[in-house]
Design a protein around this motif. Structure first.
Motif, PDB file in Angstrom:
ATOM      1  N   ASN A 162      13.115  30.309  36.386  1.00  9.41           N
ATOM      2  CA  ASN A 162      12.028  31.180  35.717  1.00  9.41           C
ATOM      3  C   ASN A 162      11.678  31.843  37.240  1.00  9.41           C
ATOM      4  O   ASN A 162      10.794  31.385  37.812  1.00  9.41           O
ATOM      5  CB  ASN A 162      10.789  30.647  35.176  1.00  9.41           C
ATOM      6  N   THR A 163      12.219  32.954  37.777  1.00 10.20           N
ATOM      7  CA  THR A 163      12.090  33.602  39.113  1.00 10.20           C
ATOM      8  C   THR A 163      11.451  34.913  38.586  1.00 10.20           C
ATOM      9  O   THR A 163      12.212  35.545  37.750  1.00 10.20           O
ATOM     10  CB  THR A 163      13.302  33.601  39.916  1.00 10.20           C
TER      11      THR A 163
ATOM     12  N   VAL B  51       8.855  33.275  42.399  1.00  5.76           N
ATOM     13  CA  VAL B  51       9.094  32.151  41.403  1.00  5.76           C
ATOM     14  C   VAL B  51       7.702  32.220  40.550  1.00  5.76           C
ATOM     15  O   VAL B  51       6.698  32.333  40.957  1.00  5.76           O
ATOM     16  CB  VAL B  51       9.387  30.722  41.701  1.00  5.76           C
ATOM     17  N   GLY B  52       8.094  32.055  39.074  1.00  8.61           N
ATOM     18  CA  GLY B  52       7.011  31.846  38.302  1.00  8.61           C
ATOM     19  C   GLY B  52       6.386  30.501  38.387  1.00  8.61           C
ATOM     20  O   GLY B  52       6.853  29.664  39.001  1.00  8.61           O
ATOM     21  N   LEU B  53       5.394  30.330  37.618  1.00  8.04           N
ATOM     22  CA  LEU B  53       4.665  29.272  37.626  1.00  8.04           C
ATOM     23  C   LEU B  53       5.398  28.055  36.896  1.00  8.04           C
ATOM     24  O   LEU B  53       6.010  28.420  35.809  1.00  8.04           O
ATOM     25  CB  LEU B  53       3.455  29.145  36.695  1.00  8.04           C
TER      26      LEU B  53
ATOM     27  N   ASN C 274      11.042  27.378  28.037  1.00 11.40           N
ATOM     28  CA  ASN C 274      11.492  28.683  27.454  1.00 11.40           C
ATOM     29  C   ASN C 274      10.480  29.505  27.106  1.00 11.40           C
ATOM     30  O   ASN C 274      10.438  30.682  27.372  1.00 11.40           O
ATOM     31  CB  ASN C 274      12.777  28.468  26.459  1.00 11.40           C
ATOM     32  N   TYR C 275       9.456  29.038  26.167  1.00 11.12           N
ATOM     33  CA  TYR C 275       8.375  29.916  25.854  1.00 11.12           C
ATOM     34  C   TYR C 275       7.383  29.902  26.824  1.00 11.12           C
ATOM     35  O   TYR C 275       6.749  31.236  27.014  1.00 11.12           O
ATOM     36  CB  TYR C 275       7.746  29.149  24.663  1.00 11.12           C
ATOM     37  N   PHE C 276       7.236  29.186  27.838  1.00 10.23           N
ATOM     38  CA  PHE C 276       6.252  29.439  28.836  1.00 10.23           C
ATOM     39  C   PHE C 276       6.668  30.420  29.616  1.00 10.23           C
ATOM     40  O   PHE C 276       6.037  31.313  30.535  1.00 10.23           O
ATOM     41  CB  PHE C 276       6.207  28.089  29.738  1.00 10.23           C
ATOM     42  N   THR C 277       8.136  30.634  29.905  1.00  6.75           N
ATOM     43  CA  THR C 277       8.756  31.756  30.740  1.00  6.75           C
ATOM     44  C   THR C 277       8.281  33.064  29.959  1.00  6.75           C
ATOM     45  O   THR C 277       7.957  34.021  30.795  1.00  6.75           O
ATOM     46  CB  THR C 277      10.220  31.395  30.854  1.00  6.75           C
TER      47      THR C 277
ATOM     48  N   LEU D  22       4.744  24.140  44.070  1.00  2.00           N
ATOM     49  CA  LEU D  22       5.370  25.720  44.165  1.00  2.00           C
ATOM     50  C   LEU D  22       5.783  26.173  45.271  1.00  2.00           C
ATOM     51  O   LEU D  22       6.581  27.039  45.705  1.00  2.00           O
ATOM     52  CB  LEU D  22       3.957  26.615  43.669  1.00  2.00           C
ATOM     53  N   GLN D  23       5.152  25.743  46.524  1.00  2.00           N
ATOM     54  CA  GLN D  23       5.643  26.075  48.020  1.00  2.00           C
ATOM     55  C   GLN D  23       7.185  25.496  48.064  1.00  2.00           C
ATOM     56  O   GLN D  23       7.874  26.417  48.556  1.00  2.00           O
ATOM     57  CB  GLN D  23       4.911  25.411  49.069  1.00  2.00           C
ATOM     58  N   SER D  24       7.376  24.301  47.528  1.00  2.00           N
ATOM     59  CA  SER D  24       8.587  23.618  47.601  1.00  2.00           C
ATOM     60  C   SER D  24       9.392  24.539  46.894  1.00  2.00           C
ATOM     61  O   SER D  24      10.790  24.714  47.276  1.00  2.00           O
ATOM     62  CB  SER D  24       8.712  22.317  47.076  1.00  2.00           C
TER      63      SER D  24
END
Length: 503
Positions: free
Chosen positions: A297-298, A8-10, A225-228, A257-259
């Motif tokens: 965002n993966t 996964v992304g941030l 959307n932009y952060f992705t 993030l772990q979740s």
């Protein structure tokens, strides 16, 4: 956390400040008080803020103070500020000052009303809490315009909002370009003024947070959307940030993030469409949940093309979602300069004309309404039949789909509409002549403002034969999705000009 960079992304909560931190950021008076308690070795000027002191590493944040209000000021937020700075700079460099600041100013609003700890819109306790948060947001906006008011007055920037607007000397995109936010702030200014004139009204006033929740939802979606895109185009910086800063980040972000990684892996493990699923003539919750999951965002999603600034095509090579091999996975995100209502009306008024020039002979039939006593009839459906016509070069492909729609409301306003489709089994008269396409996906429409809609088109498709090779699939599916987006713009514009698109 080795999984984090491969699954996964941030998430967006990594660049949203907690509300209690936002209460002192950019507030020089409070900063002076904080500095005397925590940082007596520094002389803090009137123009310094927590933001620029952290980002310039002038402060080594400490938690030694007995003042519990300031225990959050530690080194854990230095990395967050660096990430925010990098994202803001990228927004301005790639979109220009006006649009870049417009997007980033939405993040300042989320600082006040989104809880990154719980990763959801925070609970507004009362009218004082609401007014104070709106006033802080406006302070940050108007300060950039050198509009500073007497802060001994209660909520000065909110109660004088319209007069501050008249003092603007340069462009202020968030207040000029977002119609829903402007109307919301004017309403809250009027409410504050009426309460100031009659204190009894404060106890009588019922807080309706529907408009606030919708603003947060719209802002979150747009920034996400932009952060992705930012993360995909700046993967080297993001990987370095993860390796250096993630372990020093606040615990709630690491837990979040772990979740997400766990949910992502569980979803991949438990979601597997087989050939029988593509014979069914009904749609269930899991179908909608699946396409919603694909909007996330993966890191299997890669930016395929960005022909226009407001239109991106993404592709994924993830093959874990179905038992059918060689499914080609694409999605597009595009901005429609029309209201959600106009977009949806045009979609359903021109259902057979919004698929680009590759689809011909489209037919729709067998409409089924909702049956409340049946889990398989929870959503309305209809059947769709068409041909993919590739001319003389390739054999035609048959498309047999079941289609359904789900809408999400915030209060009385529609926020999201999902137009879902999936291959189903129909009788085929010309079965031997044409190959049958297998597909599952959705067109998703999300409100971003009164006249702005985010359009997302996601699909997993196997077009069969040589046309399903990676190279040809990339060309044909990208063309189809680009045509679909351009066709939607054309149809909506045509409907609006005719007066058919009025809500």
């Amino acid at each position: 956390m080795s999984d984090s960079n491969s699954s996964v992304g941030l998430p967006l909560c990594f660049i949203i400040y907690p509300n209690y931190l936002s209460t002192i950021i950019n507030n020089s008076t409070t900063l002076k008080r904080v500095s005397t308690i925590l940082f007596p070795q520094y002389v803090v000027s009137q123009n310094d803020t927590v933001n620029n002191l952290i980002s310039s590493n002038k402060l080594s944040m400490s938690t030694d103070s007995s003042e519990s209000d300031f225990t959050f000021l530690d080194s854990k937020y230095i990395g967050i500020q660096r990430l925010r700075d990098s994202f803001e700079n990228w927004l301005i460099e790639t979109n220009g000052d006006l649009k870049g600041n417009f997007i980033f100013q939405k993040l300042l609003f989320l600082d006040e009303f989104y809880d990154p700890n719980k990763d959801k819109i925070r609970k507004v306790l009362n009218l004082e809490d609401l007014f104070a948060s709106l006033n802080r947001f406006l302070f940050k906006i108007f300060k950039k315009q050198n509009i500073l008011l007497d802060e001994t007055e209660k909520y000065p920037y909110l109660i004088n909002f319209k007069s501050c607007l008249q003092k603007l000397k340069s462009s202020c995109p968030i207040l000029e370009l977002h119609e829903d936010l402007l109307n919301y702030l004017i309403k809250k200014q009027n409410l504050l003024q009426s309460i100031s004139n009659d204190k009894k009204k404060e106890n009588e006033e019922i807080i309706n947070l529907d408009d606030l929740q919708q603003l947060c939802f719209m802002f979150y979606l747009d920034i996400y959307n932009y952060f992705t895109i930012y993360q995909n185009l700046n993967s080297k910086f993001i990987n370095q940030w993860i390796s250096k800063e993630l372990q020093n980040s606040p615990n709630y972000l690491i837990d979040n993030l772990q979740s997400r990684i766990k949910k992502f892996n569980n979803f991949k493990k438990n979601t597997k469409y087989n050939i029988e699923d593509f014979n069914l003539k009904y749609v269930i919750d899991n179908d909608f949940n699946f396409v919603k999951f694909l909007t996330k965002n993966t890191n299997d999603w890669k930016l395929h093309s960005q022909k226009y600034k407001d239109f991106t095509v993404w592709k994924s090579d993830n093959q874990s979602y179905t038992t059918i091999p060689n499914m080609r996975i694409f999605k597009i995100n595009g901005y429609l300069n029309y209201s959600l209502e106009n977009a949806i009306k045009s979609l359903f008024r021109n259902k057979t004309g919004a698929s680009g020039d590759l689809m011909v002979n489209e037919k729709e039939f067998n409409y089924q309404s909702i049956q409340s006593n049946s889990s398989n009839r929870k959503y309305p459906t209809y059947l769709h039949e068409a041909l993919f016509d590739f001319g003389q070069i390739f054999k035609n492909r048959t498309l047999h789909n079941i289609i359904s729609v789900r809408a999400t409301f915030i209060g009385e306003k529609v926020q999201e509409v999902i137009h879902f489709y999936k291959t189903c089994k129909l009788e085929e008269k010309d079965e031997k002549k044409n190959l049958k396409v297998i597909t599952i996906g959705a067109r998703i429409f999300n409100r971003l403002d009164a006249n702005k809609t985010l359009f997302t088109d996601i699909s997993l498709t196997n077009t069969k034969g040589v046309l399903n090779s990676k190279m040809l699939a990339n060309l044909s599916i990208s063309k189809l999705k680009n045509d679909t987006f351009q066709m939607f713009n054309h149809l909506i514009e045509e409907d609006v000009q005719k007066g058919n698109g009025k809500p």
